[in-house]
Design a protein around this motif. Structure first.
Motif, PDB file in Angstrom:
ATOM      1  N   LEU A 204       0.825  -1.202   0.000  1.00 22.90           N
ATOM      2  CA  LEU A 204       0.000   0.000   0.000  1.00 22.90           C
ATOM      3  C   LEU A 204       0.864   1.258   0.000  1.00 22.90           C
ATOM      4  CD1 LEU A 204      -2.655  -1.268   2.540  1.00 22.90           C
ATOM      5  CD2 LEU A 204      -3.166  -0.531   0.203  1.00 22.90           C
ATOM      6  N   TYR A 205       1.976   1.204   0.706  1.00 25.65           N
ATOM      7  CA  TYR A 205       2.927   2.323   0.719  1.00 25.65           C
ATOM      8  C   TYR A 205       3.464   2.568  -0.693  1.00 25.65           C
ATOM      9  CZ  TYR A 205       7.293   4.833   1.720  1.00 25.65           C
ATOM     10  OH  TYR A 205       8.324   5.740   1.729  1.00 25.65           O
ATOM     11  N   VAL A 206       3.845   1.506  -1.368  1.00 27.90           N
ATOM     12  CA  VAL A 206       4.370   1.616  -2.732  1.00 27.90           C
ATOM     13  C   VAL A 206       3.316   2.211  -3.663  1.00 27.90           C
ATOM     14  CG1 VAL A 206       5.149   0.279  -4.749  1.00 27.90           C
ATOM     15  CG2 VAL A 206       6.054  -0.233  -2.468  1.00 27.90           C
ATOM     16  N   GLU A 207       2.051   1.834  -3.461  1.00 26.50           N
ATOM     17  CA  GLU A 207       0.964   2.337  -4.308  1.00 26.50           C
ATOM     18  C   GLU A 207       0.605   3.787  -3.996  1.00 26.50           C
ATOM     19  OE1 GLU A 207      -2.345  -0.272  -3.977  1.00 26.50           O
ATOM     20  OE2 GLU A 207      -1.248  -2.017  -4.724  1.00 26.50           O
ATOM     21  N   GLY A 208       1.129   4.317  -2.894  1.00 23.46           N
ATOM     22  CA  GLY A 208       0.809   5.680  -2.511  1.00 23.46           C
ATOM     23  C   GLY A 208      -0.494   5.810  -1.755  1.00 23.46           C
ATOM     24  N   ASP A 209      -1.071   4.695  -1.316  1.00 25.08           N
ATOM     25  CA  ASP A 209      -2.305   4.718  -0.524  1.00 25.08           C
ATOM     26  C   ASP A 209      -1.891   4.768   0.951  1.00 25.08           C
ATOM     27  OD1 ASP A 209      -4.814   4.535   0.500  1.00 25.08           O
ATOM     28  OD2 ASP A 209      -5.386   2.734  -0.614  1.00 25.08           O
ATOM     29  N   TYR A 210      -1.445   5.936   1.395  1.00 26.86           N
ATOM     30  CA  TYR A 210      -0.749   6.040   2.671  1.00 26.86           C
ATOM     31  C   TYR A 210      -1.661   5.863   3.886  1.00 26.86           C
ATOM     32  CZ  TYR A 210       2.936   7.881  -0.331  1.00 26.86           C
ATOM     33  OH  TYR A 210       3.872   8.034  -1.311  1.00 26.86           O
ATOM     34  N   GLU A 211      -2.886   6.366   3.806  1.00 26.20           N
ATOM     35  CA  GLU A 211      -3.784   6.178   4.948  1.00 26.20           C
ATOM     36  C   GLU A 211      -4.067   4.705   5.173  1.00 26.20           C
ATOM     37  OE1 GLU A 211      -8.195   7.480   6.623  1.00 26.20           O
ATOM     38  OE2 GLU A 211      -7.243   8.661   5.042  1.00 26.20           O
ATOM     39  N   ALA A 212      -4.310   3.976   4.097  1.00 26.57           N
ATOM     40  CA  ALA A 212      -4.531   2.533   4.224  1.00 26.57           C
ATOM     41  C   ALA A 212      -3.272   1.832   4.709  1.00 26.57           C
ATOM     42  CB  ALA A 212      -4.977   1.949   2.880  1.00 26.57           C
ATOM     43  N   ALA A 213      -2.104   2.285   4.229  1.00 19.93           N
ATOM     44  CA  ALA A 213      -0.842   1.670   4.640  1.00 19.93           C
ATOM     45  C   ALA A 213      -0.625   1.823   6.136  1.00 19.93           C
ATOM     46  CB  ALA A 213       0.323   2.299   3.876  1.00 19.93           C
ATOM     47  N   TYR A 214      -0.872   3.009   6.671  1.00 15.81           N
ATOM     48  CA  TYR A 214      -0.622   3.221   8.101  1.00 15.81           C
ATOM     49  C   TYR A 214      -1.741   2.654   8.966  1.00 15.81           C
ATOM     50  CZ  TYR A 214       3.652   5.680   7.149  1.00 15.81           C
ATOM     51  OH  TYR A 214       4.933   5.963   6.740  1.00 15.81           O
ATOM     52  N   THR A 215      -2.931   2.546   8.421  1.00 10.94           N
ATOM     53  CA  THR A 215      -3.979   1.806   9.128  1.00 10.94           C
ATOM     54  C   THR A 215      -3.562   0.351   9.272  1.00 10.94           C
ATOM     55  OG1 THR A 215      -5.747   3.249   8.321  1.00 10.94           O
ATOM     56  CG2 THR A 215      -6.385   1.050   9.062  1.00 10.94           C
ATOM     57  N   MET A 216      -3.045  -0.228   8.189  1.00 12.01           N
ATOM     58  CA  MET A 216      -2.559  -1.598   8.208  1.00 12.01           C
ATOM     59  C   MET A 216      -1.393  -1.748   9.183  1.00 12.01           C
ATOM     60  SD  MET A 216      -3.305  -4.546   6.731  1.00 12.01           S
ATOM     61  CE  MET A 216      -4.241  -3.976   5.306  1.00 12.01           C
ATOM     62  N   TYR A 217      -0.510  -0.769   9.199  1.00 14.26           N
ATOM     63  CA  TYR A 217       0.645  -0.783  10.100  1.00 14.26           C
ATOM     64  C   TYR A 217       0.190  -0.863  11.556  1.00 14.26           C
ATOM     65  CZ  TYR A 217       4.942   0.870  12.397  1.00 14.26           C
ATOM     66  OH  TYR A 217       6.048   0.995  13.221  1.00 14.26           O
ATOM     67  N   LEU A 218      -0.777  -0.040  11.924  1.00 16.12           N
ATOM     68  CA  LEU A 218      -1.273  -0.040  13.302  1.00 16.12           C
ATOM     69  C   LEU A 218      -1.913  -1.375  13.661  1.00 16.12           C
ATOM     70  CD1 LEU A 218      -2.875   3.526  13.430  1.00 16.12           C
ATOM     71  CD2 LEU A 218      -0.720   2.815  14.471  1.00 16.12           C
TER      72      LEU A 218
END
Length: 444
Positions: A173-187
């Motif tokens: 998701l980070y690579v795709e630039g979908d940062y909110e989803a990436a950091y939601t996933m991270y949490l």
């Protein structure tokens, strides 16, 4: 690898938890947040969650072409090496060596996957994913065999696969630039990995009840939760400051993740001390800590020495004193004032030093300081949780839950009402933030 032939349980608890007695009876005289089982769980929580944070960090740096990427990977390997004596203290040197041999496949596969995505090499991506799956299968077998079935192999394997999905999906998701989803996933992944410490320590305590008390008590759950929120804060702070300095596109979204972490901290304090005290904490935390870390990153990037000095002074002196005083008063002197201020100051200094060493290009020193700073958060978590449990013992009475969740690291079976309360708080926060589920379609 035939685990059953290799692993013969050999408990050497003095190495794992220095100073503990040889029986659980001795441990029961300790405060409920410092029993042999809870200390075991905290040790595993620290190492496994640090692995998760470093794995995501190293993948991002590899993809971004950050000059610190090599040292990020080295820190990930050092974390794995630190797990060996912990496992060896329970299952002997052969068991510790076998554990790390399997774990190294994970780190190598993770790094290779990030490099393959950067190179747009689909064959290399698949090879890395196969290596990661090999880790999942072999580690699941290891845990099931080593614990003599107290942690079922299928449950361990499923939970390990879930962990890998969190790491990979956060990165994709980070690579795709979908940062909110990436950091939601991270949490979400950060929360999930703490389930591993609960499940593995529960299995070991069930296997060796004369050596380890039950780690999954209400007090043990509470200490683990405080540790998680504190450690997550440190990991996010380092990501935020580096990305702010570099002008990264995801900077605002790391700060969004920090806001989620702050709200969880506030909710935790509100459940104990009430809304007024929790709101005082947030005002102090945001104005003298989170915002000032951003000021430090901006001042460093713009080479404003006066602003840098002011930010460092606010973090290591003003904030350390004010938060230490807040915690001392809230816990009614159970967290001694001078020691608490010194602990917060040590945390802030580790945050500042990790960042400054990164900026100066001394990446090896930066990650050494990072690892020291990460460990400090567990010292703070131990002190805060112990004080609160001592202050409100009626809220942490042992309800005698099962030794471990039977459904794997993330399972809720047998966990206490206290843990359910804390997870419910986390869930509400994630729902408010718009949690989503994502599964990357693997390229064949």
């Amino acid at each position: 690898m035939k685990m059953k032939k290799l692993l013969l349980p050999v408990v050497g608890a003095s190495l794992l938890v220095p100073g503990i007695g040889s029986t659980v009876l001795a441990a029961e005289e300790a405060p409920p947040t410092e029993t042999t089982g809870v200390e075991l769980r905290a040790t595993l929580d620290s190492l496994l969650s640090e692995h998760y944070a470093l794995a995501v960090d190293s993948m991002m740096k590899i993809y971004d072409g950050d000059e610190a990427a090599e040292e990020a990977m080295a820190a990930l390997d050092e974390n794995a090496a630190d797990m060996e004596p912990v496992i060896a203290s329970v299952y002997g040197e052969d068991g510790g060596a076998a554990f790390v041999e399997i774990f190294d496949k994970h780190n190598m596969g993770t790094d290779d996957y990030a490099a393959a995505v950067k190179a747009d090499d689909e064959a290399m991506q698949q090879e890395a994913l196969d290596q990661i799956q090999s880790f999942v299968d072999e580690m699941g077998e290891f845990l099931g065999t080593a614990t003599e079935g107290n942690l079922p192999e299928d449950g361990a394997t499923a939970a390990l696969r879930e962990h890998e999905d969190y790491v990979q999906n956060t990165f994709d998701l980070y690579v795709e630039g979908d940062y909110e989803a990436a950091y939601t996933m991270y949490l979400e992944g950060f929360t999930q990995i703490f389930g591993a410490g609960s499940a593995i320590s529960g299995a070991i305590s069930a296997q060796f009840p004369d050596q380890f008390s039950d780690p999954n008590t209400p007090a043990g759950d509470f200490r683990s939760t405080v540790n998680r929120i504190a450690a997550e804060h440190f990991a996010l702070a380092q990501l935020s400051m580096a990305k702010g300095y570099n002008g990264s596109a995801d900077f605002d979204f790391v700060n969004w993740a920090q806001d989620q972490n702050t709200e969880e901290f506030r909710s935790a304090l509100a459940s104990v001390y009430g809304e007024e005290a929790s709101n005082q904490f947030v005002e102090l935390w945001n104005n003298e800590h989170i915002a000032v870390q951003g000021d430090l990153a901006n001042a460093t990037a713009s080479e404003d020495e006066q602003a840098k000095e002011q930010a460092v002074s606010t973090l290591t002196s003003t904030f350390a004193t004010d938060l230490g005083t807040f915690l001392n008063k809230a816990t009614e002197d159970r967290m001694p004032l001078d020691e608490t201020i010194a602990g917060v100051e040590a945390h802030e200094q580790s945050v500042v030093d990790t960042f400054q060493q990164y900026v100066n290009g001394d990446y090896a020193a930066s990650y050494d300081t990072y690892r020291t700073g990460y460990a400090i958060m567990f010292d703070i978590g131990k002190g805060l949780s112990g004080a609160i449990v001592d202050q409100f013992p009626e809220n942490f009475e042992n309800t005698a839950p099962d030794k471990m969740p039977s459904t794997g690291f993330g399972g809720m079976s047998g966990q206490s009402n206290t843990m359910i309360l804390w997870v419910a708080l986390s869930t509400l926060i994630f729902m408010a933030a718009g949690t989503l589920t994502y599964r990357q379609t693997k390229k064949q």
